[in-house]
Design a protein around this motif. Structure first.
Motif, PDB file in Angstrom:
ATOM      1  N   CYS A  97       0.830  -1.375   0.122  1.00 35.14           N
ATOM      2  CA  CYS A  97      -0.004  -0.036  -0.018  1.00 35.14           C
ATOM      3  C   CYS A  97       0.898   1.420  -0.051  1.00 35.14           C
ATOM      4  O   CYS A  97       1.753   1.330   0.695  1.00 35.14           O
ATOM      5  CB  CYS A  97      -0.979  -0.103   1.169  1.00 35.14           C
ATOM      6  SG  CYS A  97      -1.998   1.371   1.348  1.00 35.14           S
TER       7      CYS A  97
ATOM      8  N   SER B 132      -1.648   1.621   9.036  1.00 35.24           N
ATOM      9  CA  SER B 132      -1.472   0.785   7.899  1.00 35.24           C
ATOM     10  C   SER B 132      -0.450  -0.485   8.155  1.00 35.24           C
ATOM     11  O   SER B 132      -0.650  -1.350   7.627  1.00 35.24           O
ATOM     12  CB  SER B 132      -0.811   1.724   6.956  1.00 35.24           C
ATOM     13  OG  SER B 132      -1.568   3.026   6.679  1.00 35.24           O
TER      14      SER B 132
ATOM     15  N   LEU C  82       5.046  -1.232   2.865  1.00 40.07           N
ATOM     16  CA  LEU C  82       4.296  -0.271   2.760  1.00 40.07           C
ATOM     17  C   LEU C  82       5.216   0.664   2.113  1.00 40.07           C
ATOM     18  O   LEU C  82       6.527   0.968   2.488  1.00 40.07           O
ATOM     19  CB  LEU C  82       3.848   0.398   4.178  1.00 40.07           C
ATOM     20  CG  LEU C  82       2.970  -0.311   4.892  1.00 40.07           C
ATOM     21  CD1 LEU C  82       2.899   0.104   6.239  1.00 40.07           C
ATOM     22  CD2 LEU C  82       1.547  -0.094   4.060  1.00 40.07           C
TER      23      LEU C  82
ATOM     24  N   ASP D 210      -3.033   5.419   0.671  1.00 37.90           N
ATOM     25  CA  ASP D 210      -3.873   5.838   1.852  1.00 37.90           C
ATOM     26  C   ASP D 210      -4.627   7.100   1.714  1.00 37.90           C
ATOM     27  O   ASP D 210      -5.678   7.387   2.123  1.00 37.90           O
ATOM     28  CB  ASP D 210      -2.801   6.104   3.056  1.00 37.90           C
ATOM     29  CG  ASP D 210      -1.687   7.016   2.720  1.00 37.90           C
ATOM     30  OD1 ASP D 210      -1.567   7.629   1.545  1.00 37.90           O
ATOM     31  OD2 ASP D 210      -0.929   7.379   3.834  1.00 37.90           O
TER      32      ASP D 210
END
Length: 260
Positions: free
Chosen positions: A21, A34, A42, A238
């Protein structure tokens, strides 16, 4: 004591799916949330997000406490900023706009200590060595650093074979948005010509024995890239998650209370 093991680097070398992500909100609270969501990696973005070295360090710290792995994208692939990010503790870097084999080799040199590279020796001051607590950091760090080259324009696509031939590039990430713009389809990464170019690049990366990666919110493209062998795939951002959610929340509340 050697440098910490990089599980992301090992996983993509083994061909294991690493689900990711994008983090563009530039905030450690968001990064911490997250990191607990279950993603394998990430991406802390400082190319298109308002991150600086201190905000990146804060996010590296909170992510390190969870099971996700942090990948950092600098705004540009310059030796000085790569040095700072490595010393700050980033072990995996995604370098934007890689356009030649020569540039890829310069990036390999930037992550490698002399005499084989040009990375500055300052680990005694650095978070990367646990502030000199990792005694063997200088001799073991390079093995755990993962270098990902981002190919995202026609020049990069044309040079892809040269980039793939550089020893020390662990993976190549295809950027559909910039590629679409460079092909004359700005804002239209779903255009068939763009997707064909993306998939052809994935095929070439996998055939060369390197890890292939992509960020796309298009679920069909995610699945097709995975089918063709891409193994580090970012499926959301995000910023867009929050923007979509907060707008939907407002609209739903307004409709509920006013019947409009």
């Amino acid at each position: 004591m050697p440098a910490p093991h990089n599980p992301f680097k090992s996983a993509i070398a083994n061909g294991d799916l690493q689900l990711g992500c994008w983090l563009g909100l530039a905030d450690p609270y968001i990064a911490e949330i997250s990191a607990g969501a279950g993603f394998d990696w990430l991406l802390i973005d400082s190319e298109h997000a308002p991150n600086d070295l201190r905000s990146i360090v804060a996010q590296l710290q909170v992510i390190a406490a969870r099971n996700s792995h942090a990948v950092v994208r600098p705004p540009i692939g310059e030796t000085w900023i790569i040095k700072q990010l490595l010393d700050a503790g980033a072990q995996s870097l995604l370098i934007p706009m890689v356009e030649s084999g020569e540039q890829a080799q310069e990036l390999v040199d930037a992550i490698t200590y002399p005499p084989h590279g040009v990375r500055g020796v300052g680990s005694a001051l650095a978070r990367a060595s646990d502030f000199a607590a990792i005694g063997d950091y200088l001799t073991t760090a390079r093995e755990q650093i993962c270098l990902l080259a981002q190919v995202e324009n026609q020049k990069g696509i044309d040079a892809l074979d040269d980039i793939l031939a550089v020893d020390g590039v662990n993976g190549v990430f295809v950027g559909p948005s910039d590629l679409a713009a460079d092909m004359g389809f700005i804002g239209k990464p779903g255009q068939s010509e763009v997707q064909d170019a993306v998939l052809d690049a994935v095929d070439r990366i996998v055939a060369a024995g390197k890890a292939a990666g992509i960020l796309t919110l298009d679920k069909e493209l995610q699945a097709e890239c995975f089918k063709r062998g891409a193994r580090f795939i970012a499926t959301d951002i995000d910023v867009t998650l929050f923007a979509r959610g907060i707008r939907a929340s407002c609209a739903a509340s307004r409709a509920h209370l006013t019947n409009k």
